[in-house]
Write an enzyme that holds these catalytic residues in place. Sequence first.
Site, short mmCIF file in Angstrom:
data_model
loop_
_atom_site.label_atom_id
_atom_site.label_comp_id
_atom_site.label_asym_id
_atom_site.label_seq_id
_atom_site.Cartn_x
_atom_site.Cartn_y
_atom_site.Cartn_z
N SER A 96 3.45 -2.57 10.22
CA SER A 96 4.91 -2.57 10.38
C SER A 96 5.59 -3.88 9.98
O SER A 96 6.54 -4.32 10.62
CB SER A 96 5.29 -2.16 11.80
OG SER A 96 4.79 -0.86 12.09
N HIS A 109 -9.47 0.76 4.85
CA HIS A 109 -8.18 0.91 5.54
C HIS A 109 -8.37 1.78 6.78
O HIS A 109 -9.16 2.73 6.76
CB HIS A 109 -7.16 1.54 4.58
CG HIS A 109 -5.76 1.49 5.12
ND1 HIS A 109 -5.29 2.39 6.04
CD2 HIS A 109 -4.75 0.62 4.89
CE1 HIS A 109 -4.04 2.09 6.34
NE2 HIS A 109 -3.69 1.01 5.68
N GLY A 146 2.30 1.86 10.76
CA GLY A 146 3.20 3.00 10.63
C GLY A 146 3.88 3.39 11.93
O GLY A 146 4.49 4.46 12.04
N GLU A 172 -5.32 -5.61 10.42
CA GLU A 172 -4.31 -4.58 10.64
C GLU A 172 -4.60 -3.86 11.95
O GLU A 172 -5.39 -2.92 11.98
CB GLU A 172 -4.35 -3.56 9.51
CG GLU A 172 -4.10 -4.15 8.14
CD GLU A 172 -3.55 -3.09 7.21
OE1 GLU A 172 -2.41 -3.25 6.76
OE2 GLU A 172 -4.24 -2.09 6.96
N GLU A 188 -6.73 4.12 7.99
CA GLU A 188 -6.52 5.56 7.79
C GLU A 188 -7.78 6.21 7.20
O GLU A 188 -8.08 7.36 7.48
CB GLU A 188 -5.28 5.79 6.92
CG GLU A 188 -4.01 5.53 7.73
CD GLU A 188 -2.81 5.08 6.92
OE1 GLU A 188 -2.80 5.23 5.69
OE2 GLU A 188 -1.85 4.56 7.55
N GLY A 244 2.82 -1.27 4.26
CA GLY A 244 2.81 0.14 3.93
C GLY A 244 4.23 0.64 3.70
O GLY A 244 4.81 0.48 2.62
N GLY A 245 4.82 1.22 4.74
CA GLY A 245 6.13 1.86 4.64
C GLY A 245 7.19 1.02 3.93
O GLY A 245 7.92 1.52 3.06
N ASN A 304 0.87 -1.18 0.00
CA ASN A 304 0.00 0.00 0.00
C ASN A 304 0.91 1.23 0.00
O ASN A 304 1.56 1.51 0.99
CB ASN A 304 -0.88 -0.04 1.26
CG ASN A 304 -1.65 1.25 1.47
OD1 ASN A 304 -1.79 2.06 0.55
ND2 ASN A 304 -2.14 1.46 2.69
N TRP A 305 0.91 1.92 -1.13
CA TRP A 305 1.83 3.07 -1.26
C TRP A 305 1.26 4.35 -0.66
O TRP A 305 1.90 5.40 -0.72
CB TRP A 305 2.21 3.27 -2.73
CG TRP A 305 3.19 2.24 -3.24
CD1 TRP A 305 3.75 1.22 -2.51
CD2 TRP A 305 3.73 2.12 -4.56
NE1 TRP A 305 4.59 0.49 -3.30
CE2 TRP A 305 4.61 1.02 -4.56
CE3 TRP A 305 3.57 2.85 -5.75
CZ2 TRP A 305 5.32 0.62 -5.70
CZ3 TRP A 305 4.26 2.46 -6.88
CH2 TRP A 305 5.14 1.36 -6.85
N LYS A 306 0.04 4.28 -0.15
CA LYS A 306 -0.58 5.44 0.51
C LYS A 306 -0.43 6.71 -0.33
O LYS A 306 -0.45 6.62 -1.56
CB LYS A 306 0.02 5.64 1.91
CG LYS A 306 0.07 4.35 2.71
CD LYS A 306 0.30 4.58 4.18
CE LYS A 306 0.50 3.25 4.88
NZ LYS A 306 0.26 3.28 6.31
C1 PEP Z 1 -0.74 -0.24 5.81
O1 PEP Z 1 -0.71 0.85 5.27
O2 PEP Z 1 -1.68 -0.99 5.57
C2 PEP Z 1 0.32 -0.61 6.76
C3 PEP Z 1 0.25 -1.78 7.34
O3 PEP Z 1 1.34 0.30 6.96
P1 PEP Z 1 2.79 -0.01 7.65
O4 PEP Z 1 3.32 -1.27 7.03
O5 PEP Z 1 3.62 1.19 7.31
O6 PEP Z 1 2.56 -0.18 9.12
#
Ligand code: PEP
Length: 256
Positions: free
Chosen positions: A215, A97, A175, A169, A99, A236-237, A11-13
């Site tokens: 993470s 998601h 994050g 999640e 967010e 994500g990151g 997920n490049w957000k």
């Molecule tokens: C996500 O955006 O779904 C996520 C899990 O982010 P991260 O890996 O950065 O915690």
Amino acid sequence: MGNRTPLIAGNWKMYKTCPEAVNAAERLAGLIPGGLNVDVMIAPAYTALFPVADVLRGSIVALGAQNLYWETEGAYTGEVSAAMIQSAGCSHVIIGHSERRQFFGETDENVNRKIRAAVDARLVPVLCIGETEAERDAGETFAVLDKQVQMGLESFSLTDLERLVVAYEPVWAIGTGKTATSVQAQEAHRYVRGLVEKTFGDEFAAGLRILYGGSVKPSNVRELMDQPDVDGALVGGASLDPDTFIQIVTYQNKIV
Ligand code: PEP
């Protein structure tokens, strides 16, 4: 147990301009080894979907959007429909998601309508669920998952959900650098599979892919993936840099 090919999704957000996204997708596609027994998906921002689809053509990397709106078309300024993302080259769409739930007020009812739109457009919905830190501390984790799964999937048939993917999640792990332990992840995944089994039956539950997100990085993916009910990762990151993401995608080759 159902035959669940692992899915590693990025997920490049709200990162990467079009040229940056195209460049990263090209690099990622070039790093995927032959004979990989893992499905891979990336979800760039809306603006980059069409050009990224072009560079992913012929690669095993699937394209997903990070959101959609449930109406088919109309006066909904700023929104994007299922048909639009599909015509941009998407096969998958992330829905609900945390967010979006936290910052944009998305409710379980909204999530349900978005899954309907995805199903109608033959997109693979990736339904995100998970508790906040306060909810976990209050002992409400299972109740939260229960509500998100029941309301998110209410009124769907087995056929509708045939390609559904769920991503557990925990919000406190997204994050933040705090990953759920493999025991916490397995416990939640097992619970979610049980919930789905109650409504949709054991065959469906056994085939449902449940991803872990929060993470995930090269150093912890293997341990998480070793859990019997963890069928992949939503990253994500650590998905932003192809050199890092490929280490997660190829976790099976890692010697630990
Ligand atoms: C996500 O955006 O779904 C996520 C899990 O982010 P991260 O890996 O950065 O915690």
